[in-house]
Design a protein around this motif. Structure first.
Motif, PDB file in Angstrom:
ATOM      1  N   GLU A 175      -7.109   7.715   8.589  1.00  0.00           N
ATOM      2  CA  GLU A 175      -6.461   7.104   7.973  1.00  0.00           C
ATOM      3  C   GLU A 175      -6.326   5.773   8.976  1.00  0.00           C
ATOM      4  OE1 GLU A 175      -2.063   6.692   5.490  1.00  0.00           O
ATOM      5  OE2 GLU A 175      -3.605   8.278   5.104  1.00  0.00           O
ATOM      6  N   HIS A 222       0.685  -1.232  -0.021  1.00  0.00           N
ATOM      7  CA  HIS A 222      -0.032  -0.165  -0.058  1.00  0.00           C
ATOM      8  C   HIS A 222       0.655   1.192   0.036  1.00  0.00           C
ATOM      9  CE1 HIS A 222      -2.532  -3.238   1.993  1.00  0.00           C
ATOM     10  NE2 HIS A 222      -3.370  -2.946   1.180  1.00  0.00           N
ATOM     11  N   THR A 223       2.276   1.104  -0.043  1.00  0.00           N
ATOM     12  CA  THR A 223       2.864   2.212   0.121  1.00  0.00           C
ATOM     13  C   THR A 223       4.040   2.351  -0.995  1.00  0.00           C
ATOM     14  OG1 THR A 223       4.432   0.908   1.495  1.00  0.00           O
ATOM     15  CG2 THR A 223       2.766   2.439   2.528  1.00  0.00           C
ATOM     16  N   ALA A 280       3.484   4.756   5.537  1.00  0.00           N
ATOM     17  CA  ALA A 280       2.183   5.361   5.300  1.00  0.00           C
ATOM     18  C   ALA A 280       2.089   6.751   5.999  1.00  0.00           C
ATOM     19  CB  ALA A 280       0.930   4.580   5.626  1.00  0.00           C
ATOM     20  N   ILE A 291      -4.678   2.209   2.539  1.00  0.00           N
ATOM     21  CA  ILE A 291      -4.270   3.497   2.419  1.00  0.00           C
ATOM     22  C   ILE A 291      -4.562   3.815   1.075  1.00  0.00           C
ATOM     23  CG2 ILE A 291      -1.845   4.401   2.351  1.00  0.00           C
ATOM     24  CD1 ILE A 291      -2.689   3.132   4.960  1.00  0.00           C
ATOM     25  N   TRP A 325       3.210   0.812   7.909  1.00  0.00           N
ATOM     26  CA  TRP A 325       2.562   1.887   8.483  1.00  0.00           C
ATOM     27  C   TRP A 325       3.427   3.107   8.885  1.00  0.00           C
ATOM     28  CZ3 TRP A 325      -1.942   3.701   8.922  1.00  0.00           C
ATOM     29  CH2 TRP A 325      -2.351   4.583  10.157  1.00  0.00           C
ATOM     30  N   TRP A 355      -4.998   8.904  13.057  1.00  0.00           N
ATOM     31  CA  TRP A 355      -4.409   7.705  12.787  1.00  0.00           C
ATOM     32  C   TRP A 355      -5.016   6.615  13.088  1.00  0.00           C
ATOM     33  CZ3 TRP A 355      -1.443   8.945   8.451  1.00  0.00           C
ATOM     34  CH2 TRP A 355      -0.890  10.026   8.416  1.00  0.00           C
ATOM     35  N   ASP A 411       1.994  10.439   4.048  1.00  0.00           N
ATOM     36  CA  ASP A 411       0.714  11.414   4.051  1.00  0.00           C
ATOM     37  C   ASP A 411       0.586  12.485   5.223  1.00  0.00           C
ATOM     38  OD1 ASP A 411      -0.288  10.051   1.969  1.00  0.00           O
ATOM     39  OD2 ASP A 411      -1.338   8.377   3.203  1.00  0.00           O
TER      40      ASP A 411
END
Length: 603
Positions: free
Chosen positions: A361, A110-111, A384, A343, A381, A397, A388
Motif C-alpha cells: 500500500e 482517499h480515506t 489509511a 489507497i 496516511w 507500507w 487497512d
C-alpha cells in the motif's frame, strides 16, 4: 440500487442502506452557494459513486471544476438507535449536511469518514443529505496521486477524480456500539491480537464476546470486560506443531486461509451490537537480505497496478471488477501487487484477502513541499493505516515514491526529515509490517531498498545487478534512473533489495506514433513483446541480489500502453504465456487457472 457489497468488509452489520445511485448535482465554479438552501437549479443528475469526470457518472466532464454540490433524499424513520452516515472517500474536501444541519467536514481524498446524524433526522422518515466538495485541480500541495494538474492527461498522470468516488451508506446502531476493531496476527506464538473500541454511551458493565472459526471448527470463544470503553487481548490458538498441520491454518497466496470472526457487544445480559469480521494468521518479516512469509523465504513477484478503469477512473465499475483484477494478477503468475499512488477500495483488499494476493500500500503523493503538504499527508496516511491495518493481504507500507513531494532529498535537510518522520510514524502506527521510506531511489530510513530501473536491455540489467560487491559497484558507482540509491549517512545495511519498477514495455498493435500512447520500451509485434518480457523476467528472477520484483504494469492506463493487459483487462498475450514468463518456468499447454494453483506448485 448498486453493484457494491457491504463497503467495510471487516466490520459488517446487517442493518444498513446503500446510498449509491442517482443524486442531484451541480458545478459551482464561481462559488455562488454557501449553504444547502442556497443551491438552486440542480443542473445534472449524477450516478454516485462515480466521479463527474467519468462516463459511468452520466456527466463525463473532465474540465477544471473546483467546487461542486451533491444532494439526494432517502427514507429512514427516526428511532431510538443511532444513525451513522458513512463516506468511503470524497476527493478532496467535503462538508456534509443532513436536513440542512451541518454534520461533518473532512479533508483528504482517499480515506473514509462518518457522522452521527441521529439528531438531524426528521421524524417523518424523509431525509435529505447534501454534500459540498472543494477539489482544486491546481493544488499540488495536497495528496493527489496520479491525478493530472494539466487540463489534458500527460506523461504518467491521468484525468482527475472530483468528489464522491466510493460508496455512501447509512447504518443504524445501538446507543452503544463497536466503533473500531483491529486484528493483529502474532505468528511466533500462534496468537491473534484483538482490539475492540466502543463508541456512543459507555456503560460500566459492558463486555465483548469474541468467537473465531476455521471453517466449522471453533478456535476461540472468549469474553472480555471493557475498561474505559476498550478491550485489548491476545487470543491464543492451539499450535498444530508440524508444518503440514500448521499450513492448514496459515494465510498465504497459495493457501489464503481466512478465520471467520464474530464480535458481540453486551451490556449486562443485553446484546447491544453484533458484527461479523475475519482475520488471518500470517507474518511477513525480514531476515538479513531476504523476505520471509510465515517464517520461510518468499520471493515476491509483484505487478504495479494503478487501479484505473477507462469508464470509471479510480472507482471500479462493480465489485465483480475488483474481484476479477485480483484473479487476473494471479492468473498472470504474480503473487502480489504494488498499488501505485492509490489507497484502494476496501473491497479490493477483501478480495485480495479471500483469494490470496499480497498488496503493497502506497500513499498518493503531493508534488510541492510545504508544511501544509506534509501536514495533509501525515493526516491522510494515518487514516489509511488505521483503515487497512487488519487486512492480512497488506505486507508493506510505502509513504513516499521516487522523491515526489520531497524533490531535494540530496540537498535539503527538511525533505530528508519528512521521509524519516513518515517512516518512523508508520513503524509506530504498525510495528508488524516493513516500511519503505522512499521507494525507487534516494533511500534513507527504510526496511527494504526499492530500485526503479527501466533499462529495456535485459543484458544490461543482468550486468548491472549480478555484481560481487554491490555496496561498491552499485550503491557508490552506478545510478539507475540517474539517481543515487541511498543518501549520504544511510549506506546499504544489508536490507532486502527489490526491483520495484522495471519493464514498462508498450505494446499496442493498433497504435500509431501520433496517438500519444507510450511506454518505457516499445514492442511492435506480439512475438517481440513476448520475447522481451520473457528475457527480462528471466533476468530478474535469476538475479540473486533481488528478493523480489515489481513489473510495470498490470493494465494499460490511459496514454500508458505498457500493460500486460489492455485497459479493458483483455490479455495482450495468452495468460499461460504471461504466467510462465513471470514465474520463469517452461511454457506448458495447460493454462494456469485463476487461483494460480498450478503456477504456485511449479514456482
Amino acid at each position: 440500487m448498486s453493484q457494491f457489497e457491504y463497503p467495510r468488509p471487516q466490520l459488517v452489520r446487517d442493518n444498513w442502506i446503500n446510498l449509491n445511485g442517482k443524486w442531484r448535482f451541480r458545478f459551482d465554479d464561481a462559488l455562488e452557494c454557501s449553504m444547502p438552501g442556497g443551491v438552486g437549479g440542480w443542473t445534472h443528475e449524477i450516478n454516485v459513486p462515480y466521479a463527474p469526470e467519468t462516463e459511468m457518472s452520466g456527466i463525463q466532464d473532465t474540465g477544471f471544476h473546483r467546487f461542486c454540490w451533491y444532494e439526494r433524499d432517502f427514507e429512514l424513520a427516526r428511532s431510538e438507535q443511532r444513525t451513522i452516515l458513512h463516506f468511503g472517500a470524497v476527493d478532496y474536501f467535503a462538508r456534509v449536511w443532513v436536513n440542512g444541519q451541518l454534520v461533518a467536514e473532512h479533508e483528504g481524498g482517499h480515506t473514509p469518514f462518518s457522522a452521527d446524524i441521529t439528531s438531524a433526522l426528521k421524524a417523518d422518515g424523509k431525509q435529505t443529505v447534501t454534500v459540498f466538495v472543494e477539489d482544486d485541480p491546481a493544488d499540488l500541495a495536497k495528496p493527489r496521486g496520479k491525478q493530472d494538474w494539466l487540463l489534458e492527461p500527460h506523461s504518467i498522470w491521468y484525468p482527475r477524480t472530483t468528489g464522491i468516488w466510493q460508496t455512501v451508506w447509512v447504518e443504524q446502531v445501538s446507543r452503544s456500539f463497536i466503533r473500531t476493531l483491529r486484528w493483529t496476527p502474532i505468528f511466533e506464538t500462534f496468537e491473534i491480537g484483538c482490539e475492540v473500541f466502543a463508541g456512543g454511551d459507555i456503560q460500566e458493565d459492558m463486555f465483548v464476546e469474541v468467537k473465531i472459526w476455521h471453517g466449522e471448527q471453533l478456535l476461540a470463544d472468549d469474553h472480555y470486560k471493557l475498561l474505559a470503553g476498550e478491550a485489548n487481548r491476545k487470543i491464543a490458538l492451539s499450535d498444530p506443531g508440524i508444518d503440514d498441520s500448521r499450513n492448514e491454518l496459515l494465510w498465504s497466496p497459495e493457501r489464503p486461509t481466512l478465520l471467520d470472526a464474530e464480535v458481540i457487544l453486551r451490556c449486562g445480559d443485553k446484546v447491544v451490537d453484533h458484527i461479523k469480521s475475519y482475520t488471518a494468521l500470517r507474518a511477513f518479516h525480514i531476515n538479513r537480505d531476504r523476505l520471509l512469509l510465515n517464517g520461510r523465504p518468499y520471493p515476491l513477484r509483484l505487478v504495479l497496478d494503478q487501479g484505473y478503469w477507462t469508464e470509471s477512473f479510480m472507482t471500479a465499475p462493480s465489485d465483480e471488477h475488483l474481484k476479477r483484477d485480483v484473479e487476473l494478477a494471479k492468473l498472470m503468475g504474480f503473487n502480489g501487487v504494488r498499488k501505485h499512488q492509490k489507497i484502494e477500495d476496501p473491497r479490493y483488499l477483501y478480495w485480495a484477502d479471500k483469494l490470496g494476493l499480497l498488496v503493497w500500500e502506497e500513499m498518493p503523493s503531493a508534488y510541492r513541499f510545504s508544511s501544509r503538504a506534509i501536514t495533509r499527508l501525515v493526516q491522510e496516511w494515518t487514516e489509511a493505516i488505521e483503515r487497512d491495518y487488519s487486512h492480512p493481504c497488506i505486507i508493506v507500507w510505502v509513504p513516499f515514491n521516487e522523491s515526489w513531494g520531497v524533490p531535494n532529498l540530496t540537498l535539503t535537510q527538511a525533505h530528508r526529515n519528512a521521509v524519516e518522520a513518515l517512516y518512523h510514524l508508520t513503524r509506530t502506527l504498525d510495528a508488524t509490517r516493513p516500511v519503505i521510506g522512499n521507494d525507487g531511489w534516494e533511500a534513507s530510513a527504510t526496511d527494504i531498498l526499492g530500485i526503479h530501473d527501466y533499462d529495456g536491455d535485459p543484458e544490461k540489467i543482468k550486468a548491472r545487478y549480478e555484481v560481487s560487491d554491490p555496496v561498491r559497484t552499485l550503491f557508490d558507482q552506478r545510478r539507475p534512473g540517474g539517481r543515487i540509491l541511498t543518501l549520504d549517512g544511510f549506506p546499504h545495511r544489508g536490507q532486502p533489495i527489490v526491483l520495484t519498477e522495471f519493464g514498462g514495455i508498450a505494446f499496442d498493435p493498433e497504435a500509431v506514433p501520433e496517438d500519444g500512447t507510450w511506454g518505457y520500451t516499445r514492442a511492435h509485434t506480439a512475438e517481440s513483446f513476448h520475447a522481451l518480457y520473457e528475457r527480462l523476467l528471466k533476468v530478474v528472477n535469476e538475479t540473486f541480489m533481488f528478493s523480489g520484483f515489481c513489473y510495470t504494469q498490470f493494465a494499460d492506463t490511459f496514454q500508458e500502453a505498457n500493460g500486460l493487459l489492455n485497459a479493458d483487462r483483455t490479455p495482450k498475450l495468452p495468460f499461460e504465456m504471461i504466467s510462465a514468463a513471470t514465474r520463469n518456468v517452461p511454457l506448458v499447454t495447460k493454462p494456469v487457472d485463476a487461483e494460480g494453483d498450478e503456477g504456485q506448485a511449479k514456482a
